[in-house]
Design a protein around this motif. Structure first.
Motif, PDB file in Angstrom:
ATOM      1  N   TYR A  32       0.785  -1.113   0.041  1.00  0.00           N
ATOM      2  CA  TYR A  32      -0.141  -0.007   0.004  1.00  0.00           C
ATOM      3  C   TYR A  32       0.858   1.208   0.134  1.00  0.00           C
ATOM      4  O   TYR A  32       0.327   2.311   0.190  1.00  0.00           O
ATOM      5  CB  TYR A  32      -0.883  -0.117   0.874  1.00  0.00           C
ATOM      6  N   LYS A  45     -13.555   9.829  -8.095  1.00  0.00           N
ATOM      7  CA  LYS A  45     -12.907   8.561  -8.582  1.00  0.00           C
ATOM      8  C   LYS A  45     -13.691   8.035  -9.821  1.00  0.00           C
ATOM      9  O   LYS A  45     -14.975   7.944  -9.956  1.00  0.00           O
ATOM     10  CB  LYS A  45     -12.852   7.478  -7.598  1.00  0.00           C
ATOM     11  N   GLU A  67     -13.109   4.309 -11.976  1.00  0.00           N
ATOM     12  CA  GLU A  67     -12.419   3.069 -11.734  1.00  0.00           C
ATOM     13  C   GLU A  67     -13.176   2.060 -12.540  1.00  0.00           C
ATOM     14  O   GLU A  67     -14.425   2.050 -12.842  1.00  0.00           O
ATOM     15  CB  GLU A  67     -12.734   2.544 -10.166  1.00  0.00           C
ATOM     16  N   ALA A 103      -4.167  11.511  -8.412  1.00  0.00           N
ATOM     17  CA  ALA A 103      -3.414   9.885  -8.312  1.00  0.00           C
ATOM     18  C   ALA A 103      -4.026   8.777  -9.481  1.00  0.00           C
ATOM     19  O   ALA A 103      -5.317   8.995  -9.771  1.00  0.00           O
ATOM     20  CB  ALA A 103      -3.816   9.496  -6.935  1.00  0.00           C
ATOM     21  N   GLU A 140      -3.879   4.405 -10.335  1.00  0.00           N
ATOM     22  CA  GLU A 140      -2.994   3.216 -10.014  1.00  0.00           C
ATOM     23  C   GLU A 140      -3.877   2.021 -10.944  1.00  0.00           C
ATOM     24  O   GLU A 140      -4.916   2.174 -11.235  1.00  0.00           O
ATOM     25  CB  GLU A 140      -3.160   2.608  -8.598  1.00  0.00           C
ATOM     26  N   GLN A 194      -3.888  -2.495 -11.378  1.00  0.00           N
ATOM     27  CA  GLN A 194      -3.386  -3.804 -10.868  1.00  0.00           C
ATOM     28  C   GLN A 194      -3.733  -5.006 -11.641  1.00  0.00           C
ATOM     29  O   GLN A 194      -4.951  -4.829 -12.342  1.00  0.00           O
ATOM     30  CB  GLN A 194      -3.843  -4.013  -9.294  1.00  0.00           C
ATOM     31  N   ASN A 254       1.463   2.827  -9.120  1.00  0.00           N
ATOM     32  CA  ASN A 254       0.615   3.874  -8.916  1.00  0.00           C
ATOM     33  C   ASN A 254       1.447   5.177  -9.330  1.00  0.00           C
ATOM     34  O   ASN A 254       2.594   5.072  -9.057  1.00  0.00           O
ATOM     35  CB  ASN A 254       0.133   3.995  -7.584  1.00  0.00           C
ATOM     36  N   TYR A 255       0.655   6.486  -9.395  1.00  0.00           N
ATOM     37  CA  TYR A 255       1.298   7.552  -9.347  1.00  0.00           C
ATOM     38  C   TYR A 255       0.539   8.548  -8.610  1.00  0.00           C
ATOM     39  O   TYR A 255      -0.655   8.389  -8.621  1.00  0.00           O
ATOM     40  CB  TYR A 255       1.179   7.839 -10.973  1.00  0.00           C
ATOM     41  N   LYS A 256       1.196   9.539  -7.825  1.00  0.00           N
ATOM     42  CA  LYS A 256       0.556  10.665  -7.313  1.00  0.00           C
ATOM     43  C   LYS A 256       1.311  12.046  -7.483  1.00  0.00           C
ATOM     44  O   LYS A 256       2.391  11.995  -7.636  1.00  0.00           O
ATOM     45  CB  LYS A 256       0.500  10.248  -5.691  1.00  0.00           C
ATOM     46  N   ASP A 266       9.287   2.451  -4.475  1.00  0.00           N
ATOM     47  CA  ASP A 266       8.633   3.946  -4.666  1.00  0.00           C
ATOM     48  C   ASP A 266       9.723   5.167  -4.767  1.00  0.00           C
ATOM     49  O   ASP A 266      10.809   4.951  -3.925  1.00  0.00           O
ATOM     50  CB  ASP A 266       7.722   4.060  -3.430  1.00  0.00           C
TER      51      ASP A 266
END
Length: 899
Positions: free
Chosen positions: A221, A423, A425, A541, A543, A545, A563-565, A612
């Motif tokens: 996480y 969001k 998704e 953000a 991400e 998976q 992921n990217y923030k 990271d």
């Protein structure tokens, strides 16, 4: 081809197509009821065996689905009930199914432990789960408090609605070592740097489940999960349908000790509808209103030690009350008094005075300064579209606003705080992608110390107030025959004459003006600025998976993700060093997890690693390895090696704030060293409020990290007793903390972030026992212990955790006629502990609380009534020095269609 033949072929094709449509439209309808109570059961899964075709029962317990042909076998399942298979041979009759109740101990499915669905008994790491049913039966005013009933969990309440959890130590308001993720979105306020918990996000009726991972969890996480990760997941509108509401009314401050008796309101609404088999939506809202708990610690604060000391406003002219503001800075009046020595009669008195005579301005209490009305309003919703039976697209958003109080290096009134998350998704059987944004607006939030100090200056500048004080003091000593204490009291009364009383028209006008002036932004009437901080920081953000297990079947289960923030700091110079424009910070990360069954599925080994990178710091790799050893059915041993870390927070990097305690709070990126010339113009350590000769070299910051080893066992015995026990050992490195330094060239104090060189160790253990008795009774007890060792002398680690804590629970989920009654009683105890923070240090006495709730369902299964309370014995407790005293909250509620 002849025209007639073409027509005939077209007719045949049409017939075949029509028959195929007919074959695909066989509709099966039915309902599901509880065998014990005869009541319908909503949100039950009804699937066609061997396929992915399925639906959930509606809020009326009914279902309808189409199949291509008959006969079919339906699999009917729900947590808390035995799974049942029903063969359907005809669509003409309703399929009515009754489910027998079953023990749910250890049967819950969790996702957070490995990011794939796993039975909780087979989780390779410690994990706790809260279901919607648990929330419904828990004796708490807010669902956010349910996790306090688990072993090893600490929660700090800075106010009624601002609560911060942690596990395995380091409790603090706004915990940056603990991740909170709501529907896959990081719940932190990106500028304030900490998760805001229940202030925004899900309303109580929309919570499907909560999963808590104690301890290190960065490998899956990302940064921040050093002491745990809490995932809160909402209800899918395809599964949970219909209109639901809950009206909860209560009372607080029943003994009038800190406030007069007042009410508590919590109203929640949820409406979800499946419009078609492919499209569903939901709308949620919640409002909380009450008069907040009061921080009323008026002990004298010693800046030299960071601890409370003796004395009060009467006995100590330099009194600095912990929850009194505007009295933080004391000035020595002795050098000025020496100037009176030439006046006849004064020299003899002056000769008897002490060498130093610090005097502070008169402050105001927190109760006088902060609007007691806590208001929290939340609004949310989603649009869900099933692209196919395995893939769903979700567009969702949550928005919240309100007033609350937060404890950091000071007490902050978060007034009209606004925060929203949106969001998009798409999740499928084996993969997901999501993108989201967090938009923060601090509203009219302000720092209590800075605001009150500047208010005092607005009313009467210190350069006027102090001479008046000194003159009155000397007059009292020489002419009035007063002793030292009497003279100080008289001097303060003279200098404070006509001082605006809290709540008066003059006070309100001047205080509201100062708290509305931004920090560091001088203006007419406020030459030093005010106490308001302007924060409109955003987070963006994305991400993804992918579960490759179908491809790697036979070798191992493989999961990958990235992921990217991007943080965009925007405080207009009131909080960060961004007066010339917003500051961007980029982070990215990726992880790989491989799991394999060994020794004929007796052992499941899982290895994962994550990398990271933050643009201001070197990249970090965090590995994790776990082993689940199946000793026997429903009895498993778990072993894990985990690592975690955190990059310095956005505030640790870029804060630039005068906090009202005569020093500048600054960030740790190299730009600050250049701007303030911290290396070119030497700075020296401050210890016990005294500048030392120890020169400090300011160096680059590094991420803080922890390495943790854990062993645990979870087993279900005789389908009645669930045992969970664990022990862990951890080692922390490069602690991120702050220290005060003094720059002689500028005569300024700075609070600078730095990493400690020493490694400190933590260890602990915990055990929980849950035993299911006949007639739906459940008895549970848990116990946990956490310790920190090898802390260097003089180092403030901020472990802030009781060595021992325990919870005892007795409950029943259904008894009496129709199993309509339920109750829950929880007793909590924790030993005393030392609390360290930038605000105040001190000892916290042991805490004992008792929570209880009883409920009753009407025969229609639509309405449920509750009567309950938290801390029902009204034994006030404080979880940290300077934080509010928390008493009893009693409530009654009526809920409709809650499940």
């Amino acid at each position: 081809m002849p025209k007639k033949l073409r027509a005939l072929l077209l007719l045949l094709v049409s017939c075949v197509y029509s028959f195929s449509l007919f074959a695909q439209s066989i509709s099966i309808k039915g309902s599901v009821k509880s065998a014990a109570s005869g009541e319908t059961i909503p949100a039950v899964s009804v699937t066609v065996k061997g396929t992915s075709t399925g639906v959930y029962t509606s809020d009326k317990g009914e279902f309808s689905l189409t199949v291509p042909s008959l006969p079919v076998t339906l699999v009917v399942s729900s947590i808390g009930f035995e799974t049942k298979e029903v063969t359907v041979t005809s669509a003409s009759a309703s399929v009515d199914v009754t489910l027998a109740t079953a023990s749910s101990l250890g049967q819950e499915i969790v996702v957070s432990a490995t990011r794939v669905a796993t039975r909780i008994l087979e989780s390779p790491v410690s994990i706790e789960r809260v279901s919607a049913t648990t929330i419904q039966n828990a004796p708490v005013a807010s669902y956010y408090d349910v996790i306090t009933n688990f072993k090893g969990v600490d929660v700090l309440a800075s106010s009624l609605t601002f609560k911060t959890p942690t596990t395995r130590g380091f409790l603090g308001s706004g915990n940056v070592r603990f991740n909170q993720i709501v529907d896959g979105m990081d719940n932190q306020a990106p500028g304030l740097n900490f998760s805001v918990g229940g202030i925004i996000g899900l309303s109580e009726l929309d919570v499907d489940n909560m999963e808590l991972l104690p301890g290190a969890s960065s490998a899956l996480y990302g940064p921040g999960g050093m002491n745990g990760t809490l995932l809160i997941n909402s209800k899918n509108p395809f599964k949970y349908q219909g209109l639901s509401f809950q009206v909860k009314q209560g009372i607080m401050h029943t003994d009038n000790r800190f406030r007069d008796l007042s009410g508590y309101t919590n109203w929640t609404l949820r409406w979800a509808q499946k419009v078609t088999d492919r499209f569903a939506f939901k709308i949620t809202s919640e409002i909380i209103q009450a008069k907040d708990w009061v921080a009323a610690d008026y002990r004298n604060y010693d800046k030299a030690t960071g601890l409370p000391k003796g004395g009060d406003r009467v006995t100590d002219a330099a009194y600095n009350g912990i929850n009194v503001y505007g009295d933080e800075i004391a000035r020595d009046i002795r050098p000025i008094i020496n100037n009176f020595a030439a006046i006849p009669g004064y020299a003899a008195i002056i000769a008897t005075l002490p060498a130093t005579m610090p005097v502070s301005r008169t402050g105001y209490t927190e109760k006088e300064l902060i609007d007691p009305n806590t208001v929290n309003f939340k609004l949310g919703g989603s649009l869900n579209y099933k692209i196919n039976s395995n893939t769903e697209a979700i567009l969702s958003g949550y928005w919240g606003t309100g007033n609350t109080v937060y404890t950091g290096s000071d007490r902050y009134s978060l007034q009209d705080l606004k925060m929203g998350q949106a969001k998009f998704e798409i999740n499928s059987k084996n993969w997901l992608v999501r993108a989201y944004t967090t938009q923060e607006n601090s509203g009219n939030s302000y720092n209590l110390t800075a605001t009150t100090s500047y208010f005092n200056e607005l009313w009467k500048p210190t350069q006027v107030w102090l001479p008046e004080y000194i003159a009155a003091y000397m007059n009292g000593r020489v002419s009035g025959g007063l002793n030292d204490q009497q003279a100080h009291i008289a001097a303060r009364a003279f200098a404070d004459r006509n001082r605006p009383a809290a709540g008066s028209a003059q006070f309100n006008q001047q205080f509201n003006f100062i708290k509305g002036v931004p920090i560091g932004k001088p203006t007419a009437g406020a030459p030093l600025g005010g106490g308001r901080f302007l924060d409109k920081t955003d987070l963006y953000a994305a991400e993804g998976q992918y579960n490759l297990s179908d491809v790697t079947k036979g070798f191992a289960d493989v999961l990958v993700g990235a992921n990217y923030k991007r943080y965009v700091l925007n405080s207009q110079g009131t909080l960060f060093a961004d007066s010339t424009g917003p500051i961007g910070i980029n982070e990215f990360g990726a992880f790989l997890q491989i799991a394999k069954e060994l020794f004929k599925e007796k052992v499941r080994l899982t290895v994962s690693g994550r990398y990271d990178k933050n643009q201001n710091f070197a990249g970090r790799f965090t590995p994790r390895a776990t082993a689940l050893i199946r000793l026997s059915p429903n009895n498993n041993l778990r072993l894990s090696y985990q690592t975690a870390y955190r990059f310095p927070s956005t505030q640790m990097q870029w804060i630039n704030l005068f906090v009202g305690n005569d020093y500048q709070l600054i960030g740790g990126v190299p730009a600050f060293r250049s701007f303030y010339n911290l290396n070119g113009s030497p700075v020296y350590a401050i210890q016990n409020d005294v500048v030392t000769t120890n020169k400090v070299t300011v160096v680059d910051l590094k991420p803080e990290s922890v390495t943790s080893f854990e062993a645990g066992y979870k087993g279900l015995i005789a389908n009645k007793l669930l045992i969970d026990v664990y022990g862990y050992y951890g080692q922390y490195q490069d602690f991120l903390t702050r220290r005060l330094v003094f720059q002689t060239a500028t005569n300024r104090k700075f609070s600078i972030p730095y990493n400690t060189e020493n490694k400190v160790k933590s260890f602990g253990y915990g055990i929980s026992l849950d035993y299911r008795l006949p007639a739906n009774f459940l008895v549970g007890v848990n116990f946990a212990s956490d310790e920190l060792t090898d802390v260097p002398a003089g180092f403030q680690a901020g472990f802030n955790t009781p060595k021992y804590k325990t919870n005892v629970k007795v409950s029943n989920t259904g008894f009496g006629a129709r199993k309509a009654y339920a109750f829950s009683i929880v007793y909590k105890w924790m030993s005393s502990y030392r609390f360290e923070s930038d605000f105040i240090n001190g000892e916290v006495p042991q805490i004992n609380t008792l929570d209880a709730q009883v409920s009753y369902k009407l025969p229609s299964n639509k309405y449920i009534f509750k009567l309950g309370g938290s801390n029902i014995l009204n034994q006030y407790y404080v979880q940290a020095p300077g934080n509010p005293a928390i008493g009893a909250l009693y409530y009654v509620s009526i809920g409709y269609n809650i499940y």
